[in-house]
Design an enzyme around this catalytic site. Structure first.
Site, short mmCIF file in Angstrom:
data_model
loop_
_atom_site.label_atom_id
_atom_site.label_comp_id
_atom_site.label_asym_id
_atom_site.label_seq_id
_atom_site.Cartn_x
_atom_site.Cartn_y
_atom_site.Cartn_z
N SER A 89 0.79 -1.24 0.00
CA SER A 89 0.00 0.00 0.00
C SER A 89 0.82 1.29 0.00
O SER A 89 0.23 2.38 -0.06
CB SER A 89 -0.96 0.01 1.20
OG SER A 89 -2.07 -0.82 0.94
N LYS A 92 0.01 3.86 -2.61
CA LYS A 92 -0.96 4.96 -2.45
C LYS A 92 -0.27 6.32 -2.34
O LYS A 92 -0.89 7.35 -2.58
CB LYS A 92 -1.84 4.71 -1.23
CG LYS A 92 -2.77 3.51 -1.35
CD LYS A 92 -3.65 3.38 -0.11
CE LYS A 92 -4.64 2.22 -0.23
NZ LYS A 92 -3.99 0.90 -0.11
N SER A 271 -5.64 3.36 4.79
CA SER A 271 -5.20 2.62 3.61
C SER A 271 -6.38 2.00 2.86
O SER A 271 -6.43 0.80 2.62
CB SER A 271 -4.19 1.53 4.00
OG SER A 271 -3.38 1.17 2.90
#
Length: 437
Positions: A89, A92, A271
């Site tokens: 993640s 992101k 997230s």
């Protein structure tokens, strides 16, 4: 300032007024002070020596990492920083950065209801998805999963006031194109609550039980939204179908998402994979790319490249980092963080405020809490996390013990059972370093 007056008797019994002197102004040490540009920069040798013991932990697996000085952008340490690895993640970070560089911070996404061709389909209304996954079917007096989310109830009220008597609901998802699941996604993650098929209209990010943290996700999020609207309008939800709104259809209702900056905060704090995919498509639309997985990735990488961020080695298939097919280098992640923390890209400065705080918020709220271990970094380190099976990553900023702001990115693949703790210990060492000659 208030002065106090005292009455005193004179030699002949007359009263005179004497004004007491004003007290000294109160002073207090400020609780928050700015960092100074003159704080010493860690030496490359000192930093390498300090990190060496933690780098020897076998639970880190294969590690790619880089540490830089935020103010100057100078690389201070690196290990395989140009090796493409699975970023999880931390991907992101790229999506958020591209959004800040491309879109207005106050940008909102609109969900509409329009009338179908009333001559051919009398009473049929079409729910037209614009790409807002935060739309909620929660009653107006109840909190939804996403603060500031638009409501199905609002759409229904507007439709009723339009004068049309609804007989059926269709759902138009044509704003997004391509597959609804990215390559490398595990379908079990839908029932596991990590993601839902990405469609241009959804309820609470596809959550079936939005008030529950570990809610499973829907396999048919757009149809769920259509059914919720049908129920609110008194229409049989079993009749909801997909369809395409007529060109220049009469608009009956419209609601809007929260501003982009708020949605980015929600995405980065917990997230949120669905939010990341939809924001990636907002970037794609602004850059005239298809609103698909591939279009969003192309738009994000292109925008960062034009901002002089080195994206060499990036091979991404989604905007969230959920896919095991993603590859990204620690160098690219660190360059994004340096662009945000340094003087060259002021549009990226809000990215720092979006990062979870060690021991304090978001996905870092329960990490960096061990006194005498990694707890020294609590409150001083901010980072985006990344976690998949055998994968741990952190990308962020930290102020070291000398008062110097550093940016960093660590990606650990093939990690051992305590790999996340090992990565936290490595990052926390940056706070206690100093590492100056």
């Amino acid at each position: 300032m208030v002065a106090a007056a005292f009455l005193t008797a004179g030699d002949h019994g007359t009263k005179h007024t004497r004004i007491a002197p004003e007290p000294h102004a109160a002073t207090a040490a400020p609780g928050v002070v700015p960092v100074t540009a003159t704080a010493p920069v860690p030496t490359e040798e000192g930093l390498a020596t300090t990190l060496a013991a933690h780098l020897a932990d076998p639970n880190l697996g294969r590690l790619g990492g880089r540490v830089s000085d935020a103010l100057t952008g100078k690389q201070l340490w690196q290990q395989q920083s140009d090796m493409p690895m699975q970023p999880a993640s931390t991907n992101k970070v790229l999506t958020a950065a591209a959004a800040l560089l491309t879109l207005d911070r106050e940008a909102r996404v609109t969900t509409r209801v329009v009338a179908a061709d009333q001559a051919r389909q009398p009473g049929v209304v079409v729910l037209v998805g614009g790409g807002d996954p935060t739309l909620s079917a929660a009653p107006p007096d109840q909190a939804s999963w996403y603060p500031g989310a638009a409501r199905i109830s609002d759409l229904a009220d507007q439709v009723r006031r339009s004068g049309i008597r609804p007989t059926a609901v269709q759902v138009d998802t044509s704003a997004f194109s391509g597959p609804t699941m990215a390559p490398g996604w595990d379908p079990a993650d839908i029932d596991g609550g990590d993601v839902a098929p990405i469609e241009s209209v959804m309820l609470d990010g596809g959550r079936i039980q939005p008030a529950t943290v570990d809610s499973t996700r829907s396999h048919t999020p757009a149809l769920d939204a259509g059914r919720a609207l049908a129920i609110a309008l008194g229409v049989d939800p079993a009749t909801v179908r997909t369809g395409v709104a007529p060109a220049a259809a009469r608009e009956l209702a419209a609601v809007h998402s929260a501003p982009l900056i708020e949605r980015l905060g929600q995405m980065m704090s917990v997230s949120d994979n669905v939010m990341a995919e939809c924001i990636g498509r907002e970037v794609a639309a602004a850059m005239h790319r298809p609103r698909s997985f591939a279009g969003a990735v192309d738009a994000v990488i292109s925008r960062l490249t034009t901002a002089h961020i080195d994206t060499t080695g990036a091979a991404l298939v989604d905007s969230s980092g959920l896919s095991v097919d993603n590859r990204l280098t620690a160098k690219t992640l660190d360059e994004v963080m340096q662009a945000a923390a340094g003087p060259g890209q002021p549009a990226l400065r809000p990215l720092l405020d979006l990062l979870p705080v060690a021991g304090g918020s978001g996905t870092l709220s329960d990490r960096f809490l061990e006194p005498g271990s990694n707890g020294d970094a609590a409150g001083w380190l901010r980072a985006k996390t990344g976690s998949l099976t055998g994968i741990n990553a952190l990308a962020g900023v930290v102020t070291d013990s000398s008062g110097r702001v550093l940016t960093f990115a660590f990606i650990s693949n093939d990690a051992g059972p305590t790999g996340r703790a090992a990565l936290d210990a490595l990052a926390a060492r940056l706070r206690t370093c100093g590492c100056v000659a």
